[in-house]
Design a protein around this motif. Structure first.
Motif, short mmCIF file in Angstrom:
data_model
loop_
_atom_site.label_atom_id
_atom_site.label_comp_id
_atom_site.label_asym_id
_atom_site.label_seq_id
_atom_site.Cartn_x
_atom_site.Cartn_y
_atom_site.Cartn_z
N THR A 300 0.82 -1.21 0.00
CA THR A 300 0.00 0.00 0.00
C THR A 300 0.86 1.26 0.00
N GLU A 301 2.16 1.12 0.23
CA GLU A 301 3.10 2.23 0.17
C GLU A 301 4.38 1.71 -0.48
N ASP A 302 5.18 2.66 -0.96
CA ASP A 302 6.51 2.28 -1.43
C ASP A 302 7.30 1.70 -0.26
N MET A 303 8.05 0.63 -0.51
CA MET A 303 8.80 -0.01 0.55
C MET A 303 9.97 -0.77 -0.04
N LEU A 304 10.86 -1.23 0.81
CA LEU A 304 11.96 -2.08 0.41
C LEU A 304 11.71 -3.50 0.92
N VAL A 305 11.94 -4.47 0.06
CA VAL A 305 11.87 -5.88 0.44
C VAL A 305 13.19 -6.52 0.05
N GLY A 306 13.91 -7.00 1.02
CA GLY A 306 15.24 -7.54 0.74
C GLY A 306 16.17 -6.51 0.15
N GLY A 307 15.95 -5.24 0.50
CA GLY A 307 16.78 -4.16 -0.01
C GLY A 307 16.40 -3.68 -1.39
N LEU A 308 15.36 -4.26 -1.99
CA LEU A 308 14.93 -3.89 -3.33
C LEU A 308 13.60 -3.16 -3.27
N PRO A 309 13.36 -2.21 -4.19
CA PRO A 309 12.14 -1.39 -4.11
C PRO A 309 10.89 -2.13 -4.59
N VAL A 310 9.82 -1.98 -3.83
CA VAL A 310 8.49 -2.42 -4.22
C VAL A 310 7.59 -1.19 -4.14
N ARG A 311 6.87 -0.91 -5.21
CA ARG A 311 6.06 0.30 -5.28
C ARG A 311 4.64 0.06 -4.76
N ALA A 312 4.03 1.12 -4.27
CA ALA A 312 2.65 1.04 -3.82
C ALA A 312 1.78 0.50 -4.96
N GLY A 313 0.92 -0.44 -4.64
CA GLY A 313 0.05 -1.05 -5.63
C GLY A 313 0.60 -2.29 -6.27
N GLU A 314 1.88 -2.61 -6.01
CA GLU A 314 2.44 -3.84 -6.58
C GLU A 314 2.08 -5.04 -5.71
N ALA A 315 1.85 -6.14 -6.39
CA ALA A 315 1.43 -7.36 -5.71
C ALA A 315 2.62 -8.20 -5.29
N LEU A 316 2.40 -8.98 -4.21
CA LEU A 316 3.45 -9.83 -3.65
C LEU A 316 2.91 -11.23 -3.44
N VAL A 317 3.74 -12.23 -3.75
CA VAL A 317 3.42 -13.63 -3.49
C VAL A 317 4.52 -14.19 -2.60
N LEU A 318 4.11 -14.87 -1.52
CA LEU A 318 5.07 -15.36 -0.54
C LEU A 318 4.91 -16.87 -0.37
N PRO A 319 5.69 -17.68 -1.09
CA PRO A 319 5.57 -19.14 -0.98
C PRO A 319 6.25 -19.67 0.28
N GLY A 320 5.46 -20.22 1.18
CA GLY A 320 6.01 -20.70 2.44
C GLY A 320 7.02 -21.81 2.29
N GLU A 321 6.88 -22.62 1.23
CA GLU A 321 7.82 -23.73 1.07
C GLU A 321 9.24 -23.24 0.81
N LEU A 322 9.37 -22.04 0.24
CA LEU A 322 10.71 -21.47 0.06
C LEU A 322 11.26 -20.94 1.38
N ALA A 323 10.43 -20.21 2.13
CA ALA A 323 10.87 -19.66 3.41
C ALA A 323 11.28 -20.78 4.36
N ASN A 324 10.52 -21.85 4.38
CA ASN A 324 10.76 -22.92 5.34
C ASN A 324 11.92 -23.84 4.95
N ARG A 325 12.44 -23.66 3.75
CA ARG A 325 13.65 -24.39 3.33
C ARG A 325 14.83 -23.43 3.12
N ASP A 326 14.73 -22.23 3.68
CA ASP A 326 15.79 -21.24 3.52
C ASP A 326 16.96 -21.61 4.43
N PRO A 327 18.15 -21.86 3.86
CA PRO A 327 19.29 -22.25 4.71
C PRO A 327 19.73 -21.16 5.67
N LEU A 328 19.35 -19.92 5.43
CA LEU A 328 19.70 -18.85 6.36
C LEU A 328 18.83 -18.89 7.61
#
Length: 406
Positions: A300-328
């Motif tokens: 809903t606002e301009d923001m940074l995700v992972g240090g990269l710009p995401v503009r207001a109105g842009e859509a995001l998809v967050l796959p849990g299977e990637l997060a839950n297998r993240d070696p970090l």
């Protein structure tokens, strides 16, 4: 110009399609192409069914940050919202933002507190024992999905709602349509409306009553003018269907996973430490992540995700299977280890929209894990693993059937 797909799931413009199919030889793992995207960058464009190209958030820390950020919206009615499929799906308050989301969630939230759910342990244990009694008394081999994995969470939620279990064939068949990505928008909408009409009648019959079940509590809100009957029915559909569908698939898929890792199954079955079952629940939730179409949000606002710009109105998809297998976030993430302390996984999401029913799902899985494998120590697959059919095209991942013998 319209791009065409290649066999690898990519368009001529290089933007991969999402969701992606898992590798046949590794059906428990995230799709290899997804992992490649995570390893490359914290954000990547993907193309969904309507041709739009939302941002895919690939890493655990960034997903957690986005899910907890008030600058993102879960409102399905926003025109930019990246719907999972055409048509109106099963949403109710989970497809809203605060304050309306919080107002509606508070109406049913007390039933799902850790304390109140813990009081249901004897009910869940009885349901599990009865389902196993019935399965053992029937044919051997049996389909664990139909004989056990589906009935257990269905019976529990029917008890909580005071919905007749005699109607379970209706709502299970209807919910399958709601969760089937292959179904048309009209088919899914029609199925949702059938469930709403059924549960609207159930709620209406409880308006003015004094019962302690969940539908009576919802009916009391209708009587008080805090909900109309349509809102109450949508809420009831969510409570009835969402919990049993995900937990049923976790029971079956988790059992298959453990059968494929006999050392882990033996540790779970033979350990006298009750904490092993608790940790096994968390590890299988992390490792499998049956909600495999990703959580959906809009900035809903301009923001940074992972240090990269995401503009207001842009859509995001967050796959849990990637997060839950993240070696970090999880050392050696592709190794199943039921002694791992991995409760910080995102199988239930994070933030204000974190899954309301997670204490109940955890309890059901824990009771299953403590009971099924000890009761049937010789449990084994009754077919070749290669013959199993996985639900690649459903909103909730799992197996269509799980023939087992004991």
């Amino acid at each position: 110009m319209t791009s065409t797909s290649d066999p690898g799931g990519r368009r001529e413009d290089g933007v991969p399609e999402f969701p992606m199919r898992r590798a046949a030889e590794c059906p428990f793992d995230p799709p290899p192409r997804l992992c490649e995207l995570r390893d490359r960058a914290p954000l990547a464009r993907v193309r969904i069914w309507d041709g739009s190209t939302p941002w895919l958030v690939t890493r655990y820390a960034d997903q957690r940050a986005v899910l907890g950020d008030r600058r993102v919206s879960a409102d399905i009615d926003r025109p930019e919202y990246p719907r999972v499929a055409p048509g109106n799906g099963l949403m109710s308050f989970i497809g809203m933002d605060d304050p309306e989301h919080a107002r509606l969630r508070r109406m049913v939230g007390p039933a799902f507190t850790v304390r109140n759910v813990a009081a249901l342990r004897p009910v869940v244990q009885r349901v599990v024992d009865d389902a196993l009694d019935a399965m053992v008394a029937g044919p051997n081999p049996a389909d664990l999905v139909e004989a056990f994995a589906l009935p257990v969470p269905s019976l529990v939620i029917c008890t909580m709602l005071d919905v007749p279990y005699a109607d379970h064939d209706f709502f299970q068949a209807t919910s399958r349509t709601v969760f089937d990505r292959r179904a048309s928008a009209e088919q899914r909408t029609r199925a949702s409306r059938r469930l709403e009409r059924y549960l609207a009648g159930m709620v209406e019959s409880k308006v003015g009553g004094t019962g302690g079940d969940l539908l009576s509590r919802v009916g009391a809100r209708v009587a008080a003018g805090e909900l109309d009957l349509r809102q109450a029915a949508e809420m009831a559909v969510l409570l009835l269907v969402a919990g049993h569908e995900t937990t049923a698939n976790m029971i079956a898929l988790g059992t298959l996973l453990l059968l494929r890792h006999p050392d882990q199954l033996a540790l779970l079955r033979d350990s006298a430490d009750p904490g092993v079952a608790t940790r096994a629940v968390e590890e299988t939730l992390r490792y499998l992540n049956v909600t495999h179409t990703g959580r959906r949000r809009v900035a809903t606002e301009d923001m940074l995700v992972g240090g990269l710009p995401v503009r207001a109105g842009e859509a995001l998809v967050l796959p849990g299977e990637l997060a839950n297998r993240d070696p970090l976030a999880f050392p050696d993430p592709d190794r199943l280890d039921i002694t791992r302390h991995g409760r910080h996984h995102l199988a239930f999401g994070f933030g204000v929209h974190q899954c309301l029913g997670q204490p109940l799902a955890r309890l059901e899985l824990e009771v299953v894990y403590r009971t099924l494998y000890r009761r049937l120590p010789g449990l084994r697959l009754a077919v070749d693993f290669a013959d199993l059919v996985f639900k690649h095209d459903a909103f909730v991942y799992g197996v269509e059937a799980l023939p087992v013998a004991w």
